[in-house]
Design a protein around this motif. Structure first.
Motif: not given
Length: 416
Positions: A257-271
């Motif tokens: 959700i936070n990546v989708d809203k631009g608040r966190r990074t895609k790299a964090e999600l991938d990890l």
């Protein structure tokens, strides 16, 4: 082998009179289901687990009729938290199943009934005028934060079928109660994700958030990573199943959700996904040839919720390449049939405190009550896959430990 396992299980339930002879739940005029089929067995079992909760809350009678048990160590804690626990935890595991399109199959009719009861249960549990109004913030307990997070997770997993159909009045009531939870400060452990989950759901529907509750949750969990798919639960490592009960699934969906809203990074999600896939890989290897697994750590009464991480990776087609989806189905089915014997339920059909049967209430932690037990639904996430998916349509497949202990070729294992 699969046939013999089923017959033994079936004879146990038949002897106790818990399997209707004509239909899945004849008293509800439910359609007949073939429990020799793994998917039908899962549907039958989930219906059996869910019906006492959902049928009662849909009528505003959950408080009246729940067969409430608390741990022998319970003390003076507020027992009112049990009702939100039962409902929130239950629907968090059922949510992906509700996303399937309506159909006129036996399963479809059961799913429609439980879905309608869930929607009415949400309306009742958030309505201050309803007898089943949940215990929220300000009721001398911080527990509502935990189980509101599971309700929020259900909304995140099924926004079109659990959130959007609600009336505007109910939606406002949900938002009001969720915002009110900000007065509860989470402990410095997996609880930071409960605050992050509630706020992330609010973010997803365009409500102003307390960003610190999200970012602290993500940053704290990332700071507790130990390696090879394992997070500590706060300052210290606990050898238990909380990485699957809470940490991996909630961290992943909060980040999405936070990546989708631009608040966190895609790299964090991938990890986070990489780590969760490794954790699920380990979980699949936990399951013995006999369908048992290590009963370790606190909250062992949560039973098959220990496999939420594995179940979510199966749901999302994110299993590691050497794991066939069908072997996860077969392994989890074997575990279910070992745990959910007749005496695991009360005579009225409620889940007991314990693990298998009716003599293990001693393992209930001080915070455990009947409602807590419904977290077991989290292992049912793959019901959100259609019956045609290879998870369900694939033939019986040995899981890793069955291959290893029967002399078959099996895959070597390495950490990440």
């Amino acid at each position: 082998m699969q046939r013999r396992i089923f017959l033994k299980w079936s004879s146990l339930f038949g002897a106790a009179g818990l399997i209707p002879t004509k239909s899945l739940l004849a008293e509800n005029s439910a359609p007949k289901i073939n429990k020799e089929n793994d998917r039908d067995y899962w549907v039958w079992l989930l219906d059996k687990i869910a019906t006492p909760v959902l049928s009662n809350i849909s009528k505003g009678e959950l408080r009246k009729n729940m067969d409430l048990q608390v741990s022998p160590q319970w003390g003076n804690a507020n027992k009112d938290v049990a009702y939100l626990e039962a409902f929130g935890r239950l629907i968090a595991g059922m949510a992906p199943w509700f996303n399937l399109p309506e159909d006129n199959t036996a399963e479809g009719k059961i799913r429609k009934r439980l879905h309608e009861q869930t929607l009415q249960g949400i309306a009742n549990g958030f309505d201050p005028q309803n007898p089943d109004y949940f215990c929220w913030a300000g009721h001398a307990s911080s527990q509502p934060l935990v189980d509101a997070a599971y309700v929020a997770h259900a909304f995140i997993r099924a926004p079109k079928t659990l959130w959007e159909p609600l009336s505007e009045t109910t939606k406002k009531q949900v938002i009001h109660e969720f915002v009110g939870l900000r007065q509860i400060k989470p402990g410095e452990n997996n609880w930071v994700l409960f605050a992050a989950m509630v706020e992330s759901f609010l973010l997803s529907i365009g409500i102003d958030i307390d960003a610190q509750r999200i970012d602290h949750g993500i940053d704290a969990i990332n700071g507790w990573y130990l390696g090879d798919g394992w997070y500590a639960d706060g300052k210290y490592f606990h050898f238990d199943h909380y990485n699957s009960y809470v940490i991996h699934p909630m961290l992943l969906d909060v980040l999405r959700i936070n990546v989708d809203k631009g608040r966190r990074t895609k790299a964090e999600l991938d990890l986070a996904l990489k780590r969760m896939k490794r954790s699920a890989q380990i979980q699949e290897r936990y399951i013995s040839p006999e369908g048992t697994y290590p009963v370790i750590g606190r909250s062992s009464t949560y039973r098959i919720a220990a496999f939420q991480g594995l179940a979510q990776m199966a749901l999302e087609d994110e299993l590691t390449t050497e794991i066939e989806p069908a072997q996860v189905r077969c392994a989890l089915t074997a575990v279910m049939k070992r745990i959910f014997i007749p005496s695991t339920f009360t005579p009225k059909g409620w889940l007991r405190l314990g693990f298998v049967g009716d003599k293990q209430i001693n393992i209930a932690d001080s915070y455990s009550n009947t409602g807590s037990m419904y977290i077991s639904s989290l292992a049912f996430l793959p019901l959100g896959l259609p019956a045609s998916h290879k998870f369900w349509s694939g033939p019986f497949t040995d899981w890793t430990s069955r291959k290893a202990w029967s002399g078959q070729v099996f895959n070597i294992d390495h950490g990440i």
